[in-house]
Design a protein around this motif. Structure first.
Motif, mmCIF file in Angstrom:
data_model
loop_
_atom_site.group_PDB
_atom_site.id
_atom_site.type_symbol
_atom_site.label_atom_id
_atom_site.label_comp_id
_atom_site.label_asym_id
_atom_site.label_seq_id
_atom_site.Cartn_x
_atom_site.Cartn_y
_atom_site.Cartn_z
ATOM 1 N N PRO A 66 0.818 -1.223 0.000
ATOM 2 C CA PRO A 66 0.000 0.000 0.000
ATOM 3 C C PRO A 66 0.854 1.278 0.000
ATOM 4 C CG PRO A 66 -0.846 -1.558 1.610
ATOM 5 C CD PRO A 66 0.456 -2.106 1.112
ATOM 6 N N MET A 67 1.973 1.258 0.717
ATOM 7 C CA MET A 67 2.823 2.448 0.752
ATOM 8 C C MET A 67 3.456 2.710 -0.612
ATOM 9 S SD MET A 67 2.465 3.730 3.714
ATOM 10 C CE MET A 67 3.804 4.829 4.098
ATOM 11 N N VAL A 68 3.917 1.680 -1.277
ATOM 12 C CA VAL A 68 4.522 1.860 -2.595
ATOM 13 C C VAL A 68 3.455 2.327 -3.581
ATOM 14 C CG1 VAL A 68 5.668 0.698 -4.529
ATOM 15 C CG2 VAL A 68 6.407 0.240 -2.179
ATOM 16 N N ILE A 69 2.305 1.720 -3.552
ATOM 17 C CA ILE A 69 1.216 2.134 -4.449
ATOM 18 C C ILE A 69 0.829 3.590 -4.164
ATOM 19 C CG2 ILE A 69 -1.203 1.753 -5.050
ATOM 20 C CD1 ILE A 69 -0.621 -1.280 -4.505
ATOM 21 N N GLY A 70 0.721 3.945 -2.887
ATOM 22 C CA GLY A 70 0.393 5.325 -2.514
ATOM 23 C C GLY A 70 1.463 6.304 -2.965
#
Length: 125
Positions: free
Chosen positions: A52-56
């Motif tokens: 989720p952090m990379v996608i965000g």
């Protein structure tokens, strides 16, 4: 340069810097580090693609690019691009405060000179 265009530049730079901070947070997460240490390329890619952090971070980076395209359509490149260097100051400060990184005296002076240069460019209108 109008206040609205300056605001769009600052939004783009903030989103770009923020994306780097978010991506760093995603890449140092324990699950990500375990995946990277495994050496298994498919597992690494899957972990990156489902973080989720990379996608965000990638989303923020893309949004930053959209703002930047708007800026480039209305501001001379020689006036707009130096503001991108503000991201250096933001990310160095984030490294210090959020990630406990250290910055040498010479690096801190360098960042200060970059910001001074940006102020010089901004003052020309």
């Amino acid at each position: 340069m109008s206040p609205q265009l300056l605001l769009f530049i600052l939004i783009s730079v903030s989103l770009s810097s923020g994306s780097q901070i978010i991506l760093k947070k995603g890449m140092i997460a324990p699950k990500m580090q375990a995946s990277l240490m495994s050496g298994d390329v498919p597992t690494i890619f899957l972990t990156i693609l489902t973080s989720p952090m990379v996608i965000g971070g990638l989303f923020c980076f893309g949004l930053s690019a959209l703002f930047w395209l708007f800026v480039l359509s209305r501001v001379p490149l020689s006036s707009a691009y130096p503001f991108v260097a503000l991201g250096i100051g933001v990310t160095v400060l984030a490294g210090l405060t959020l990630f406990g990184e250290t910055v040498s005296t010479s690096a801190a002076i360098g960042v200060g000179l970059i910001i001074l240069g940006i102020l010089c460019v901004a003052s020309q209108g």
